[in-house]
Design a protein around this motif. Structure first.
Motif, PDB file in Angstrom:
ATOM      1  N   GLY A 137       0.777  -1.228   0.000  1.00 41.67           N
ATOM      2  CA  GLY A 137       0.000   0.000   0.000  1.00 41.67           C
ATOM      3  C   GLY A 137       0.804   1.272   0.000  1.00 41.67           C
ATOM      4  N   GLN A 138       1.931   1.287  -0.714  1.00 43.89           N
ATOM      5  CA  GLN A 138       2.707   2.513  -0.793  1.00 43.89           C
ATOM      6  C   GLN A 138       2.181   3.377  -1.933  1.00 43.89           C
ATOM      7  OE1 GLN A 138       6.836   1.390  -1.097  1.00 43.89           O
ATOM      8  NE2 GLN A 138       7.154   1.821   1.052  1.00 43.89           N
ATOM      9  N   PRO A 174       0.156   0.781  14.164  1.00 54.10           N
ATOM     10  CA  PRO A 174      -0.125   1.108  15.576  1.00 54.10           C
ATOM     11  C   PRO A 174      -1.604   0.995  15.924  1.00 54.10           C
ATOM     12  CG  PRO A 174       1.418   2.682  14.639  1.00 54.10           C
ATOM     13  CD  PRO A 174       0.925   1.850  13.497  1.00 54.10           C
ATOM     14  N   TYR A 175      -2.481   1.401  15.014  1.00 56.50           N
ATOM     15  CA  TYR A 175      -3.919   1.323  15.270  1.00 56.50           C
ATOM     16  C   TYR A 175      -4.396  -0.130  15.255  1.00 56.50           C
ATOM     17  CZ  TYR A 175      -3.462   6.267  14.115  1.00 56.50           C
ATOM     18  OH  TYR A 175      -3.073   7.580  14.092  1.00 56.50           O
ATOM     19  N   LEU A 176      -3.860  -0.896  14.326  1.00 58.62           N
ATOM     20  CA  LEU A 176      -4.247  -2.305  14.253  1.00 58.62           C
ATOM     21  C   LEU A 176      -3.773  -3.059  15.489  1.00 58.62           C
ATOM     22  CD1 LEU A 176      -3.503  -3.101  10.494  1.00 58.62           C
ATOM     23  CD2 LEU A 176      -5.737  -2.878  11.583  1.00 58.62           C
ATOM     24  N   THR A 177      -2.614  -2.685  16.026  1.00 59.14           N
ATOM     25  CA  THR A 177      -2.108  -3.325  17.238  1.00 59.14           C
ATOM     26  C   THR A 177      -3.032  -3.039  18.415  1.00 59.14           C
ATOM     27  OG1 THR A 177       0.163  -3.121  16.417  1.00 59.14           O
ATOM     28  CG2 THR A 177      -0.115  -3.511  18.777  1.00 59.14           C
ATOM     29  N   VAL A 178      -3.495  -1.793  18.528  1.00 59.09           N
ATOM     30  CA  VAL A 178      -4.449  -1.436  19.589  1.00 59.09           C
ATOM     31  C   VAL A 178      -5.725  -2.253  19.437  1.00 59.09           C
ATOM     32  CG1 VAL A 178      -5.922   0.403  20.487  1.00 59.09           C
ATOM     33  CG2 VAL A 178      -3.533   0.885  19.920  1.00 59.09           C
ATOM     34  N   LEU A 179      -6.237  -2.353  18.195  1.00 61.31           N
ATOM     35  CA  LEU A 179      -7.460  -3.122  17.941  1.00 61.31           C
ATOM     36  C   LEU A 179      -7.255  -4.590  18.301  1.00 61.31           C
ATOM     37  CD1 LEU A 179     -10.283  -3.562  16.688  1.00 61.31           C
ATOM     38  CD2 LEU A 179      -9.159  -3.789  14.464  1.00 61.31           C
ATOM     39  N   PRO A 227     -10.344  -8.857   6.577  1.00 57.40           N
ATOM     40  CA  PRO A 227      -9.820  -9.235   5.256  1.00 57.40           C
ATOM     41  C   PRO A 227     -10.221  -8.268   4.152  1.00 57.40           C
ATOM     42  CG  PRO A 227     -10.577 -11.185   6.399  1.00 57.40           C
ATOM     43  CD  PRO A 227     -10.990 -10.009   7.245  1.00 57.40           C
ATOM     44  N   ASP A 228     -11.411  -7.663   4.260  1.00 58.99           N
ATOM     45  CA  ASP A 228     -11.828  -6.674   3.263  1.00 58.99           C
ATOM     46  C   ASP A 228     -10.947  -5.428   3.291  1.00 58.99           C
ATOM     47  OD1 ASP A 228     -13.943  -8.087   2.121  1.00 58.99           O
ATOM     48  OD2 ASP A 228     -15.302  -7.522   3.731  1.00 58.99           O
ATOM     49  N   LEU A 229     -10.229  -5.246   4.385  1.00 61.26           N
ATOM     50  CA  LEU A 229      -9.330  -4.097   4.520  1.00 61.26           C
ATOM     51  C   LEU A 229      -7.868  -4.485   4.312  1.00 61.26           C
ATOM     52  CD1 LEU A 229     -10.966  -2.526   7.704  1.00 61.26           C
ATOM     53  CD2 LEU A 229     -11.344  -1.877   5.322  1.00 61.26           C
ATOM     54  N   VAL A 261      -1.739  -7.827   4.401  1.00 62.90           N
ATOM     55  CA  VAL A 261      -1.613  -8.688   3.228  1.00 62.90           C
ATOM     56  C   VAL A 261      -2.447  -8.088   2.110  1.00 62.90           C
ATOM     57  CG1 VAL A 261      -1.864 -11.054   2.364  1.00 62.90           C
ATOM     58  CG2 VAL A 261      -1.363 -10.673   4.773  1.00 62.90           C
ATOM     59  N   ASP A 262      -2.027  -8.359   0.869  1.00 59.89           N
ATOM     60  CA  ASP A 262      -2.787  -7.880  -0.273  1.00 59.89           C
ATOM     61  C   ASP A 262      -4.251  -8.307  -0.150  1.00 59.89           C
ATOM     62  OD1 ASP A 262      -3.618  -8.813  -3.387  1.00 59.89           O
ATOM     63  OD2 ASP A 262      -2.778  -6.818  -3.139  1.00 59.89           O
TER      64      ASP A 262
END
Length: 820
Positions: A647-648, A660-665, A697-699, A716-717
Motif C-alpha cells: 500500500g505505498q 499502531p492502530y491495528l495493534t491497539v485493535l 480481510p476486506d481491509l 496482506v494484499d
C-alpha cells in the motif's frame, strides 16, 4: 612521569622525606589529583623517588602503588640484562591462509564456455542489447530476453557493483514494419471509402483466391494451421452475407454482415490490397506511424514488468546519416561492394583476411540459405535482389528502395539501411570500437549477430568488437513453440492479466537465463507459491519485530539454536554468492534463499512452541538480507527494509501508518476474547471471529490467533485475503457436502439393509424365476431355469446365501420383539 625530562611532581618536600612509609603516603596524596602516566620514559625525579622506596607501597596507597609498578616495569625495559624485555616485544604475526574467492564467470557465446568476466576499463562495463522491432505487441518470447537481461544487469550493477552503461536499440525501419505499415494504411483507406456490402463481398472473394492458393502450397504445419483458421473464419462470415444478399435482405441487415466479413478477412484483404496498390505508398511518414505506436506500447509493457530503462535508447530512423557513413567506411576498407544501388558485405573477402573470421558465433551455419534469407527480410529475397550478390552468403548493408518503401539519400541512390548494419552503426556510435557485453535472444546468433560482428570489425579493423556475447534461451508455452496457429500466442499484457510482474520475474529467476524456459501453469504456480512462502516469512518477522522491547532488550543471549541458524545463514549466503558468480545462476540462489527461509521458519516455530521469543536481531538480519537480494533481483521495489511493499502510494508507507492502530485493535480484541471465554459469553467470541474472518480481510488485514500467544497482525494484499477466504469457504462447503453425502449413503445403506432383513429366507429365491424353475418346501431352488437339477457346488453356494439371509431375518424378528 614526563616525556621531556620535566618533573612528574615538584622538587621539594616530597624528596626530603626520609621515612619510607611517610613518603608513600605523601606520594599517594600527590598523585591522587595528578597523572602518573604522563609519558613513556621515567624522569630524573621519578627515578630519585623510586630509589627512596625500597619496596612497593602498601596496597592501600593505590596511586603510589600503580606509579611504583609502572616505573619498575620501565626500569626493567631499560635494563639490557632484564629477562622481562623479550616478553614485552610483540611476537611475529602470521597472515591467515584464507580461501579461494569465487570470481564472476559468464557463459560467452563466442567461446561456448563460462569465462572469467574482466571488463576492459576498470569497473566500467559497456553493454549493448538488441531491442524490439516495433510492428506489433510485445509477447512473452520478447519478455524472455527483456526480463532476463534486466535481472543480469541489476545483479551485475547492484550485487557485483559494476558501473554499467547500458545501450539498447529500437528497430523502426525493417521489412516487417514496412509491409505491416503499408498494409495497415491501405486497409484503413479502404474502410474510409465505406464500400457497400456487395463490393466488400466481391473484394473478399477476389482476395480469397490467391490466399487459398498460398494455403494449398504451404508446407509448414504451424503456418498452414493458422491459414486454415483464417480461412474458416472467412467462410463462417461469407455464408450469412451471401444468403442475405441472395435473399435481397434490407441494407440494415446486409451491411453489418458485410462489416463482420471485412473484419474476419482483414489479413486476406491487407495482403490483397498491398499487392495491388502497395507500390503507390511512398510517403515516409506513413511508415513511422506504426512503429511510433508500438514503441509506446513496448515502453508501457517494460514499465509494467519493472524492467529498467536503458541509459541510451537508439532508433534506426534517427541514425540513418551515421549508418550511411558506416557503410561508406566498410566499402572503403575493402569489405563492401555496390550493386544496382544496393551495397553488400563481401563475406569471402572478409573471411580471407588473416585477422578476421566470419561467423564467429555459429560457423557451422554458414551457407544456411533459409536463415540468410530470413535475415535479409521478406521484401529483400526476390530473384533480382539475390542475383545482385557476388555470393549467396553476402548480406545487404544498404538496400535500394523499391516502389512502396521508405527511402533516404545516399551515395548509391535512394535507399534504406539493411537490418544488421543498424545495430553496428548505433552501437559503434555510442560505445566505440569495442564493448564488454552484447546481448540478445538465442535465435539472433546467426545471421544477425554474426553479421553485426563481421561488418563492425570490418569498420574498426579489429577482431574484438564484442568481448562477451550473452544469449538468452528460448521460451516455450506448455512445452510447445509459441505460435498464433497453435492459439498459444501470449502477449505481455495477456501474461500480466494472469500474474503480477513480480510473479513473472520470480518465474524467470527460478530458471537459468541461458536455457529454455517453459511458460506454463505449473511454472507460474511455482512462482506464486514461492512469493507466498517468502511473504509469510516477512510478515512473521515483522510481527516479531513489533513486540515491545527496551533498547538493551534487543540483544538477547544466543543459545545453540541461534548459533546453528546463524551458521546456516552464513553458509547459505556463501552458496548464493558462489551461484551468482557461476554465470549468474539465479535458480540456485533462489533455492538457497528458500532453504534459508525454511530453516528460519523452523527456528521461529520451535521458539514459539517453547513459549519463547525468537531472537529479534537474528531473524531481522535474515529477513533484511533476503529483502535486499530480492531488491537486487528487481522483485521488490520501494524502501521498506523488510518484505514486499504494501500500500505505498504518494510516499506513504501504509504499514508504518496503520499498524499502531491495528495493534491497539488486536490487543483490545484479545482482552474481549479473554473475558468472553472466562464468562462463557459465546456471542462475543463469535463477534471477534467475524472481525477476524469477515471484516478485516476486506481491509487487507489478517489476524492469526495462536493458543497461549499474542495474536499476530499482518498486512496482506486484499485480493490474496479474499481469495483465501473464498478458498476456506469452499473447503468448508466441500467438507460439509462430503459429510452430508456420507450420511445420506449411510441412511440408504441402513434402509436397504432393513428391507433385506424383512425378507424371509423362504422367499428370497422365489422371485428369481429367470434363474430357477423349481423350489423345495423351504423355498430353496432345486432346478435351474432350463429344468436342469442344480449341481452340488451350486447348491452349496446358494445354501450359504440362504443361511446368511436366515440370520439377518432372525435379527429383524428379534428387533421387532424387543421393540414391542
Amino acid at each position: 612521569m614526563s616525556t621531556s625530562g620535566e618533573p612528574a611532581f615538584e622538587y621539594g618536600s616530597l624528596l626530603q622525606i626520609n621515612e619510607e612509609a611517610t613518603l608513600a603516603v605523601a606520594l599517594n596524596d600527590y598523585l591522587t589529583s595528578r597523572s602518573y602516566l604522563a609519558g613513556f620514559s621515567p624522569s630524573q625525579v621519578d627515578q630519585k623517588a623510586f630509589k627512596l622506596l625500597h619496596r612497593p607501597p602498601d596496597p592501600q596507597h593505590v596511586h603510589a602503588l600503580r606509579w611504583y609498578r609502572h616505573i619498575a616495569a620501565l626500569q626493567q625495559d631499560l635494563n639490557p640484562e632484564s629477562s622481562m624485555k623479550g616478553k614485552r616485544v610483540q611476537p611475529p604475526w602470521s597472515a591467515p591462509a584464507g580461501t579461494d574467492v569465487p570470481q564472476l564467470r559468464l557463459y560467452n557465446s563466442l567461446t561456448r564456455a563460462k569465462e572469467p568476466f574482466v571488463p576492459q576499463n576498470g569497473n566500467k562495463v559497456t553493454w549493448y542489447s538488441c531491442g524490439p522491432t516495433v510492428y506489433d505487441a510485445s509477447h512473452m518470447g520478447h519478455a524472455r530476453s527483456y526480463i532476463s537481461f534486466d535481472i543480469l544487469r541489476r545483479i551485475m550493477k547492484d550485487y557485483f557493483k559494476y558501473d554499467i552503461f547500458y545501450c539498447m536499440n529500437i528497430t523502426d525501419i525493417d521489412d516487417k514494419i514496412i509491409k505491416r505499415a503499408r498494409q495497415t494504411h491501405l486497409l484503413d483507406q479502404y474502410k474510409e471509402k465505406k464500400p457497400q456490402a456487395a463490393q466488400i463481398l466481391q473484394d473478399v472473394l477476389s482476395a480469397r483466391g490467391p490466399f487459398q492458393a498460398n494455403l494449398a502450397t504451404t508446407a509448414d504445419p504451424d503456418k498452414k494451421q493458422m491459414l486454415e483458421r483464417l480461412d474458416a473464419a472467412v467462410t463462417a462470415a461469407l455464408q450469412p452475407l451471401q444468403a442475405a444478399i441472395e435473399g435481397k435482405a434490407a441494407p440494415a441487415v446486409v451491411q453489418p454482415l458485410a462489416q463482420v466479413l471485412l473484419e474476419n478477412s482483414k489479413d486476406l484483404m491487407s495482403d490483397f490490397l498491398d499487392k495491388q496498390f502497395g507500390s503507390q505508398v511512398t510517403e515516409n511518414s506513413i511508415f513511422s506511424i506504426l512503429p511510433n505506436y508500438w514503441e509506446g506500447e513496448y515502453h508501457k509493457d517494460m514499465e509494467a514488468l519493472n524492467v529498467l530503462p536503458p541509459d541510451v535508447l537508439t532508433r534506426v530512423s534517427e541514425y540513418v546519416p551515421e549508418i550511411v557513413e558506416f557503410v561508406k567506411k566498410v566499402v572503403s576498407n575493402g569489405y563492401g561492394y555496390e550493386s544496382n544501388g544496393s551495397v553488400y558485405f563481401n563475406t569471402s573477402k572478409f573471411d580471407a583476411c588473416p585477422h578476421h573470421s566470419y561467423a564467429k558465433l555459429v560457423p557451422e551455419a554458414v551457407g544456411d540459405q533459409k536463415a540468410l534469407e530470413e535475415g535479409e527480410g521478406d521484401l529483400s529475397i526476390s530473384a533480382d535482389r539475390l542475383s545482385e550478390k557476388k555470393s549467396p552468403n553476402d548480406f545487404a548493408l544498404w538496400k535500394a528502395s523499391k516502389p512502396g518503401e521508405p527511402s533516404w539519400d545516399s551515395p548509391w541512390g535512394k535507399g534504406r539501411p539493411g537490418w544488421h548494419i543498424e545495430c553496428s552503426a548505433m552501437a559503434g556510435s555510442i560505445l566505440g570500437e569495442s564493448m564488454d557485453i552484447h546481448g540478445g535472444g538465442f535465435d539472433l546468433r546467426f545471421p544477425h549477430h554474426d553479421n553485426e560482428l563481421a561488418q563492425s570489425e570490418a569498420f574498426f579493423e579489429n577482431d574484438y568488437w564484442v568481448r562477451y556475447f550473452l544469449h538468452t534461451g528460448h521460451l516455450t508455452i506448455a512445452g510447445c513453440k509459441m505460435s498464433k496457429s497453435l492459439k498459444n500466442f501470449i502477449t505481455i499484457k495477456d501474461a500480466l492479466a494472469k500474474n503480477s510482474a513480480r510473479q513473472l520475474r520470480l518465474a524467470f529467476l527460478m530458471h537459468s537465463w541461458k536455457d529454455t524456459l517453459d511458460y506454463s501453469s505449473n511454472t507460474m504456480e511455482s512462482a506464486v507459491q514461492y512469493e507466498k512462502f517468502m511473504n509469510e516469512f516477512f510478515l512473521n518477522v515483522k510481527d516479531i519485530m513489533r513486540a515491545p522491547t527496551d533498547l538493551t532488550g534487543r540483544f538477547e543471549k544466543w543459545e545453540t539454536a541461534e548459533v546453528e541458524l546463524n551458521n546456516s545463514f552464513y553458509d547459505r549466503k556463501s552458496v548464493v554468492h558462489e551461484a551468482l558468480c557461476d554465470n549468474v545462476d539465479s535458480r540456485t540462489a533462489m533455492e538457497e534463499m528458500r532453504v534459508l527461509v525454511g530453516q528460519s521458519n523452523s527456528y521461529i516455530a520451535s521458539k514459539k512452541s517453547a513459549k519463547l521469543r525468537p531472537n529479534r536481531m537474528l531473524v531481522e538480519s535474515v529477513a533484511v538480507y533476503l529483502t535486499n537480494m530480492l531488491k537486487i533481483f528487481g522483485a521488490i521495489e520501494g524502501s521498506e527494509p523488510i518484505g514486499f511493499p504494501m500500500g505505498q502510494s504518494q510516499n506513504v508507507d501504509l504499514e508504518s501508518t496503520v499498524m499502531p492502530y491495528l495493534t491497539v485493535l488486536s490487543n483490545f480484541r484479545e482482552e474481549v476474547r479473554k473475558i468472553a471465554r472466562e464468562q462463557k459469553v459465546m456471542e462475543l467470541l463469535q463477534l471477534c471471529d467475524v472481525v477476524r474472518d469477515d471484516t478485516l480481510p476486506d481491509l487487507g488485514v489478517r489476524l492469526e490467533d495462536h493458543e497461549g500467544l499474542p495474536t499476530v497482525v499482518k498486512l496482506v494484499d486484499k485480493e490474496t485475503l479474499l481469495k483465501e477466504r473464498e478458498d476456506k469457504k469452499q473447503v468448508e462447503e466441500d467438507k460439509k457436502r462430503k459429510k452430508e453425502e456420507a450420511a445420506r449413503k449411510k441412511r440408504e445403506q441402513e434402509v436397504a439393509k432393513l428391507a433385506k432383513m424383512k425378507v424371509p429366507p423362504c422367499e428370497m429365491f422365489l422371485t428369481e424365476t429367470d434363474k430357477y424353475s423349481k423350489f423345495d418346501e423351504t423355498g430353496f431352488p432345486t432346478h435351474d431355469v432350463d429344468g436342469k437339477e442344480l449341481s452340488k457346488g451350486q447348491a452349496k453356494k446358494l445354501r450359504k446365501f440362504y443361511e446368511a439371509q436366515e440370520k439377518l431375518h432372525n435379527e429383524y424378528l428379534e428387533m421387532n420383539r424387543n421393540g414391542n
